[in-house]
Write a protein that holds these residues in place. Sequence first.
Motif, PDB file in Angstrom:
ATOM      1  N   SER A 176       0.837  -1.196   0.000  1.00  0.00           N
ATOM      2  CA  SER A 176       0.000   0.000   0.000  1.00  0.00           C
ATOM      3  C   SER A 176       0.873   1.247   0.000  1.00  0.00           C
ATOM      4  O   SER A 176       2.037   1.208   0.406  1.00  0.00           O
ATOM      5  N   CYS A 177       0.294   2.343  -0.476  1.00  0.00           N
ATOM      6  CA  CYS A 177       1.003   3.622  -0.576  1.00  0.00           C
ATOM      7  C   CYS A 177       0.060   4.754  -0.180  1.00  0.00           C
ATOM      8  O   CYS A 177      -1.161   4.589  -0.170  1.00  0.00           O
ATOM      9  N   TYR A 178       0.662   5.922   0.080  1.00  0.00           N
ATOM     10  CA  TYR A 178      -0.145   7.090   0.429  1.00  0.00           C
ATOM     11  C   TYR A 178      -0.734   7.768  -0.812  1.00  0.00           C
ATOM     12  O   TYR A 178      -1.855   8.257  -0.789  1.00  0.00           O
ATOM     13  N   THR A 179       0.038   7.842  -1.909  1.00  0.00           N
ATOM     14  CA  THR A 179      -0.366   8.623  -3.079  1.00  0.00           C
ATOM     15  C   THR A 179      -0.166   7.826  -4.365  1.00  0.00           C
ATOM     16  O   THR A 179       0.571   6.842  -4.394  1.00  0.00           O
ATOM     17  N   GLN A 180      -0.813   8.302  -5.434  1.00  0.00           N
ATOM     18  CA  GLN A 180      -0.653   7.681  -6.742  1.00  0.00           C
ATOM     19  C   GLN A 180       0.790   7.774  -7.226  1.00  0.00           C
ATOM     20  O   GLN A 180       1.336   6.836  -7.817  1.00  0.00           O
ATOM     21  N   SER A 181       1.434   8.912  -6.963  1.00  0.00           N
ATOM     22  CA  SER A 181       2.829   9.069  -7.396  1.00  0.00           C
ATOM     23  C   SER A 181       3.734   8.068  -6.690  1.00  0.00           C
ATOM     24  O   SER A 181       4.691   7.556  -7.283  1.00  0.00           O
ATOM     25  N   GLU A 182       3.438   7.753  -5.423  1.00  0.00           N
ATOM     26  CA  GLU A 182       4.227   6.758  -4.706  1.00  0.00           C
ATOM     27  C   GLU A 182       4.049   5.368  -5.313  1.00  0.00           C
ATOM     28  O   GLU A 182       4.985   4.566  -5.301  1.00  0.00           O
ATOM     29  N   VAL A 183       2.869   5.076  -5.829  1.00  0.00           N
ATOM     30  CA  VAL A 183       2.639   3.787  -6.487  1.00  0.00           C
ATOM     31  C   VAL A 183       3.640   3.593  -7.619  1.00  0.00           C
ATOM     32  O   VAL A 183       4.295   2.548  -7.730  1.00  0.00           O
ATOM     33  N   GLU A 184       3.761   4.620  -8.461  1.00  0.00           N
ATOM     34  CA  GLU A 184       4.675   4.512  -9.600  1.00  0.00           C
ATOM     35  C   GLU A 184       6.124   4.423  -9.134  1.00  0.00           C
ATOM     36  O   GLU A 184       6.936   3.697  -9.722  1.00  0.00           O
ATOM     37  N   LEU A 185       6.465   5.145  -8.071  1.00  0.00           N
ATOM     38  CA  LEU A 185       7.832   5.094  -7.546  1.00  0.00           C
ATOM     39  C   LEU A 185       8.154   3.721  -6.957  1.00  0.00           C
ATOM     40  O   LEU A 185       9.265   3.209  -7.129  1.00  0.00           O
ATOM     41  N   GLU A 186       7.194   3.132  -6.250  1.00  0.00           N
ATOM     42  CA  GLU A 186       7.410   1.805  -5.668  1.00  0.00           C
ATOM     43  C   GLU A 186       7.631   0.759  -6.765  1.00  0.00           C
ATOM     44  O   GLU A 186       8.554  -0.062  -6.686  1.00  0.00           O
ATOM     45  N   ILE A 187       6.786   0.802  -7.786  1.00  0.00           N
ATOM     46  CA  ILE A 187       6.909  -0.159  -8.884  1.00  0.00           C
ATOM     47  C   ILE A 187       8.236   0.015  -9.607  1.00  0.00           C
ATOM     48  O   ILE A 187       8.936  -0.961  -9.909  1.00  0.00           O
ATOM     49  N   ALA A 188       8.601   1.274  -9.865  1.00  0.00           N
ATOM     50  CA  ALA A 188       9.867   1.540 -10.560  1.00  0.00           C
ATOM     51  C   ALA A 188      11.054   1.056  -9.735  1.00  0.00           C
ATOM     52  O   ALA A 188      12.016   0.495 -10.279  1.00  0.00           O
ATOM     53  N   ARG A 189      11.004   1.253  -8.413  1.00  0.00           N
ATOM     54  CA  ARG A 189      12.121   0.833  -7.574  1.00  0.00           C
ATOM     55  C   ARG A 189      12.224  -0.696  -7.528  1.00  0.00           C
ATOM     56  O   ARG A 189      13.335  -1.247  -7.568  1.00  0.00           O
ATOM     57  N   ILE A 190      11.093  -1.381  -7.428  1.00  0.00           N
ATOM     58  CA  ILE A 190      11.124  -2.851  -7.437  1.00  0.00           C
ATOM     59  C   ILE A 190      11.729  -3.354  -8.740  1.00  0.00           C
ATOM     60  O   ILE A 190      12.574  -4.259  -8.750  1.00  0.00           O
ATOM     61  N   ASN A 191      11.317  -2.755  -9.857  1.00  0.00           N
ATOM     62  CA  ASN A 191      11.882  -3.149 -11.150  1.00  0.00           C
ATOM     63  C   ASN A 191      13.381  -2.859 -11.213  1.00  0.00           C
ATOM     64  O   ASN A 191      14.156  -3.648 -11.774  1.00  0.00           O
ATOM     65  N   GLU A 192      13.780  -1.735 -10.636  1.00  0.00           N
ATOM     66  CA  GLU A 192      15.204  -1.375 -10.627  1.00  0.00           C
ATOM     67  C   GLU A 192      16.011  -2.379  -9.808  1.00  0.00           C
ATOM     68  O   GLU A 192      17.089  -2.813 -10.212  1.00  0.00           O
ATOM     69  N   ILE A 193      15.481  -2.760  -8.659  1.00  0.00           N
ATOM     70  CA  ILE A 193      16.176  -3.729  -7.805  1.00  0.00           C
ATOM     71  C   ILE A 193      16.315  -5.069  -8.509  1.00  0.00           C
ATOM     72  O   ILE A 193      17.375  -5.707  -8.482  1.00  0.00           O
ATOM     73  N   LEU A 194      15.242  -5.510  -9.163  1.00  0.00           N
ATOM     74  CA  LEU A 194      15.244  -6.824  -9.799  1.00  0.00           C
ATOM     75  C   LEU A 194      15.902  -6.819 -11.175  1.00  0.00           C
ATOM     76  O   LEU A 194      16.216  -7.878 -11.723  1.00  0.00           O
ATOM     77  N   GLY A 195      16.078  -5.623 -11.731  1.00  0.00           N
ATOM     78  CA  GLY A 195      16.687  -5.533 -13.057  1.00  0.00           C
ATOM     79  C   GLY A 195      15.789  -6.037 -14.161  1.00  0.00           C
ATOM     80  O   GLY A 195      16.250  -6.413 -15.242  1.00  0.00           O
ATOM     81  N   THR A 196      14.479  -6.052 -13.930  1.00  0.00           N
ATOM     82  CA  THR A 196      13.525  -6.513 -14.926  1.00  0.00           C
ATOM     83  C   THR A 196      12.164  -5.919 -14.606  1.00  0.00           C
ATOM     84  O   THR A 196      11.924  -5.443 -13.494  1.00  0.00           O
ATOM     85  N   LYS A 197      11.264  -5.947 -15.570  1.00  0.00           N
ATOM     86  CA  LYS A 197       9.910  -5.441 -15.346  1.00  0.00           C
ATOM     87  C   LYS A 197       9.038  -6.558 -14.804  1.00  0.00           C
ATOM     88  O   LYS A 197       8.877  -7.601 -15.438  1.00  0.00           O
ATOM     89  N   THR A 198       8.513  -6.344 -13.625  1.00  0.00           N
ATOM     90  CA  THR A 198       7.621  -7.324 -12.996  1.00  0.00           C
ATOM     91  C   THR A 198       6.206  -6.777 -13.027  1.00  0.00           C
ATOM     92  O   THR A 198       5.946  -5.688 -12.516  1.00  0.00           O
ATOM     93  N   ASP A 199       5.308  -7.508 -13.635  1.00  0.00           N
ATOM     94  CA  ASP A 199       3.938  -7.022 -13.810  1.00  0.00           C
ATOM     95  C   ASP A 199       3.120  -7.233 -12.540  1.00  0.00           C
ATOM     96  O   ASP A 199       3.199  -8.283 -11.902  1.00  0.00           O
ATOM     97  N   CYS A 200       2.340  -6.212 -12.179  1.00  0.00           N
ATOM     98  CA  CYS A 200       1.380  -6.356 -11.081  1.00  0.00           C
ATOM     99  C   CYS A 200       0.001  -6.570 -11.683  1.00  0.00           C
ATOM    100  O   CYS A 200      -0.268  -6.152 -12.815  1.00  0.00           O
ATOM    101  N   ILE A 201      -0.884  -7.211 -10.943  1.00  0.00           N
ATOM    102  CA  ILE A 201      -2.224  -7.463 -11.473  1.00  0.00           C
ATOM    103  C   ILE A 201      -3.150  -6.276 -11.224  1.00  0.00           C
ATOM    104  O   ILE A 201      -4.203  -6.160 -11.855  1.00  0.00           O
TER     105      ILE A 201
END
Length: 419
Positions: A359-384
């Motif tokens: 969960s996140c506080y704002t819509q902008s944080e959603v995009e930042l969280e997803i981008a950071r997870i992808n950055e850590i994993l070095g790949t794009k991971t799809d959420c449902i």
Amino acid sequence: MDNNYNMFFYATMCHVCKQFGEDVRLQRCAACRMIAYCSQQHQKQHWPQHKHLCKAIRDVLKDHKMKIRNVTSKEEWIKARMNFMLMVILKLTRRLDMYEEEMFKFPRVCLICHEENSQLLQDCHNCRAVSFCTKHKNSSIHKDMCYLLKLCLNLDILAMNVKRESLNFNCLQCVFDKKINDFRHMSDYIDTCINTWSCTLEKSDVLAADQSEHLTRPLTLLYGMQMLDYVPKYKSLVIHVIAASSVELATLEAWEVLLHLVPATVVSVKIIMIGPTVLEGIFALSDICSNCVLQEKKLLFECHSTLYVDYLNSPAFAKPDLVVGFNAGIHEHEIASFQETWAPSIGALAKQNYPLILSCYTQSEVELEIARINEILGTKTDCIYRGKNPFASLRPHRDWTENLFYHNNYIIIYRNLCP
């Protein structure tokens, strides 16, 4: 009085007794000018807790006064106040308490132009959270926020006056004939399960917001399970709560709603909270409703004071059915910085096959969280799913950048993080 008055800060009222209004003569601390009291007695009462911060503020203002003041744009003002707070923290050599942070975030200044001359300021008589200079006293910019800010104040006062470690659920109605998809959103759940009909509209809103702050975590988890079409396979359900904190520990009783809304085949739910700031412990919630007792249902808790990656590699590890993180802030620190601790945990999660709900506080944080997870994993991971959470808290919190924010306002759901 005990120190409950330190639970929150408003620049427009006495910090100790919270009195305000035209009949209350407030005197600001002559040294720092950032906190006010209705009497010398209350100032003396608070002085042992305030004096070290007061000195740090004075020391910083001696050298940096002009850099902190005389800024007008919101962005410049926020940056200046943040820098001011950080310089004081360095002088103080400790973290600020929440009310002390609020002294920097919510000083008595004009909401529009940040004028700080007290002779030119008038406080909002309704919410007591903002002030205006004579030039901007008729501004309409505050109109839509005023009721919510007043709700914040009423909830802060409620929390200060009601001595409790967690929510009293005497008014919570147990429902075993419904599932989470029978409720459209948090208000729908509260209207169905909590008796507020005898309250006035304002008191009803206060009660609903207060209850929702506790209920939002288990209901968010249940909503995530619904979106995942997740059906428990066994009689026991194990949940990992990552980045757990004192907020989660203060809402333990609310987790009983899991016993009410999960499939009837589940008789035991274990919540394992993992985070470096929680206190170690293993215990069961004994004060559950009579229906749960009759059906021999159990709600168990484990708390582990460690990072998630360390818990995964520890002898205490128990395989989860789902993993959830509430307002975890994965994106907050740059990768490779000494403050960044998420990369190993996200990497370890990606090697597992666990559903993940964030969960996140704002819509902008959603995009930042997803981008950071992808950055850590070095790949794009799809959420449902990523978007608004219908079971977000209804309790507004003051914030100097977004004006108000809500816990678990947005949600991200992954079936897993496997590449």
